[in-house]
Enzyme design. Structure first.
Site, PDB file in Angstrom:
ATOM      1  N   TYR A 180       0.814  -1.219   0.000  1.00  0.00           N
ATOM      2  CA  TYR A 180       0.000   0.000   0.000  1.00  0.00           C
ATOM      3  C   TYR A 180       0.844   1.264   0.000  1.00  0.00           C
ATOM      4  O   TYR A 180       0.282   2.355   0.092  1.00  0.00           O
ATOM      5  CB  TYR A 180      -0.867   0.064   1.261  1.00  0.00           C
ATOM      6  CG  TYR A 180      -1.840  -1.059   1.455  1.00  0.00           C
ATOM      7  CD1 TYR A 180      -2.869  -1.288   0.544  1.00  0.00           C
ATOM      8  CD2 TYR A 180      -1.756  -1.879   2.576  1.00  0.00           C
ATOM      9  CE1 TYR A 180      -3.779  -2.311   0.751  1.00  0.00           C
ATOM     10  CE2 TYR A 180      -2.667  -2.898   2.784  1.00  0.00           C
ATOM     11  CZ  TYR A 180      -3.671  -3.116   1.868  1.00  0.00           C
ATOM     12  OH  TYR A 180      -4.573  -4.119   2.083  1.00  0.00           O
TER      13      TYR A 180
ATOM     14  N   CYS B 180      13.874 -12.412  -0.987  1.00  0.00           N
ATOM     15  CA  CYS B 180      14.580 -12.252  -2.254  1.00  0.00           C
ATOM     16  C   CYS B 180      13.686 -11.593  -3.291  1.00  0.00           C
ATOM     17  O   CYS B 180      13.198 -12.212  -4.235  1.00  0.00           O
ATOM     18  CB  CYS B 180      15.139 -13.586  -2.711  1.00  0.00           C
ATOM     19  SG  CYS B 180      16.529 -14.014  -1.671  1.00  0.00           S
TER      20      CYS B 180
END
Ligand SMILES: *Cc1c(COP(=O)(O)O)cnc(C)c1O
Length: 414
Positions: free
Chosen positions: A315, A341
């Site tokens: 967000y 990752c």
């Protein structure tokens, strides 16, 4: 309670030393919730709308569904807002009376809605097809209706849910069609509802929506409630804006009273806050694994990522980060990142007390939509959760183990 120190919002309400102790005791990453802060927010809400004769506060539990948090709200006298049949079941397990639970599903199957009838909870429908199917199955039943008032409100497009292109609610232009379905099936309406988004800082959106709900509801006899949903904005940093509850109350309370007078009945006024009630009670503690200098940036890499705390990445939400291991440290600039990752930045170019490898960082506003949105991505364990209750710390969810990652795997012979 004396070890808890209350300061203004966005400031740590649990003492730093206490947080460090808890990180040592339970390990990191760790979610900590301060029940005093939850109670304080609940009371703030009740007080703001104390002019309303029949006020109902339903905690929107998708923000944080730990059973103990639900039980805490049940003890406070709150009701519950649920969006899945599983949340309904958790609410019942936490001890809520079925009639204190409202089920507001979106795009779920009629089978799921049928289950909620079996559980005896209140049902709030937002789709004419489901309304029709429901009416065929349960003529004479009473349901709530989620109205889409066509208002663009909310902090960003992912959390704006009341505009014209939104999948939520029954458009108020479709009321004639809805009335026909009611006549055809015998269904009754027990209440009207709206929820237009999250992080709504301007109260005018609530007032616009309220007007539409009042106009709609006046034509329907025997309704019990009007539900204004939620979307109250909380502060994420010092001097940050928040929804002006008192201002909202001044405008809504009078209008609601007028409505009840015209309607000829004292009905209930419902709010269903999630973030307002639990965002600020939460602290997420992470351990600094590495400091990494690049040509442009100093990174602090921590033992978590968007698998545990996705709001900044999903967000773009801002969460204050404090180095509780070095509160007096010189302020320097860091980009705090996770160990996943993929890019997972908690905070970009932040001024934080000097960070050393091994320090514990505290990420604030971690009570709402944090653990409840966590995952096992990168095959990491979900964190433990601790509740501070009556001044004591209680483990309310164990850290996961390899067994949890494996428990639903069915290994085949190859
Ligand atoms: C998510 C949700 C809420 C709570 O919203 P907050 O912004 O967390 O207060 C309330 N009502 C419904 C129907 C919801 O889906």
């Amino acid at each position: 309670m004396n070890e808890l120190k209350y300061m203004s919002s966005t400031v740590i309400t649990v003492h730093r030393e206490h947080l460090i102790q808890l990180a040592k005791k339970y390990g990191t990453p760790l979610y900590i919730y301060d029940s005093c802060k939850i109670r304080k927010q609940y009371i703030k809400m009740k007080n703001a709308f104390s002019g309303v004769q029949k006020l109902i506060i339903n905690y929107a539990c998708k923000a944080n569904t730990n059973l103990n948090i639900l039980k805490f709200f049940q003890n406070l006298g709150s009701g519950l807002d649920t969006v899945s049949i599983q949340e309904v079941e958790l609410g019942l397990k936490a001890g809520f009376h079925p009639k204190k639970i409202i089920f507001t599903p979106n795009c779920v199957s009629i089978q799921e809605v049928k289950k909620s009838v079996d559980f005896g909870v209140r049902i709030n429908l937002d789709n004419l097809s489901i309304l029709e199917q429901f009416g065929e199955l349960y003529p004479n039943y009473s349901v709530g209706i989620r109205i889409n008032p066509h208002i663009m409100a909310g902090g960003n497009s992912k959390i704006s849910v009341g505009h014209i292109d939104s999948k939520f609610g029954i458009s108020y232009y479709q009321i004639p069609h809805m009335k026909r379905i009611l006549r055809n099936t015998g269904l009754k309406i027990e209440g009207f509802h709206m929820h237009t988004g999250s992080d709504i800082s301007d109260i005018k959106y609530f007032l616009e929506g309220a007007k539409i709900l009042f106009q709609t509801a006046i034509d329907f006899p025997n309704i019990d409630y009007i539900d204004f949903g939620s979307g109250f904005k909380v502060p994420y940093k010092k001097n940050d804006i928040r929804t002006d509850l008192i201002g909202l109350s001044h405008s809504i309370t009078e209008k609601f009273k007028d409505f009840c007078k015209n309607y000829g009945n004292q009905i209930s006024l419902i709010f269903e806050p999630g973030k307002f009630l639990v965002s600020e009670c939460g602290y997420f503690l992470v351990h600094v694994n590495v400091i990494k200098h690049t040509t442009s940036t100093v990174f602090a890499g921590v033992d978590s990522g968007f698998n545990h705390f996705i709001r900044p990445m999903f967000y773009n939400s801002y969460h204050c980060i404090e180095n509780i291991s070095n509160p007096k440290g010189r302020l320097r600039y860091y980009t705090v990142v996770g160990y996943i990752c993929e890019s997972d930045t908690f905070g970009f170019n932040r001024k934080i007390q000097e960070i050393r490898e091994g320090d514990i960082l505290c990420i604030k506003n971690a009570g709402a939509y944090c653990f409840s949105m966590s995952s096992n991505y990168n095959s990491r364990y979900r964190p433990a959760e601790v509740l501070i209750f009556h001044g004591k710390d209680f483990l309310i969810r164990k850290r996961e183990t390899m067994q949890d990652l494996m428990k639903n795997i069915v290994e085949i012979h190859m």
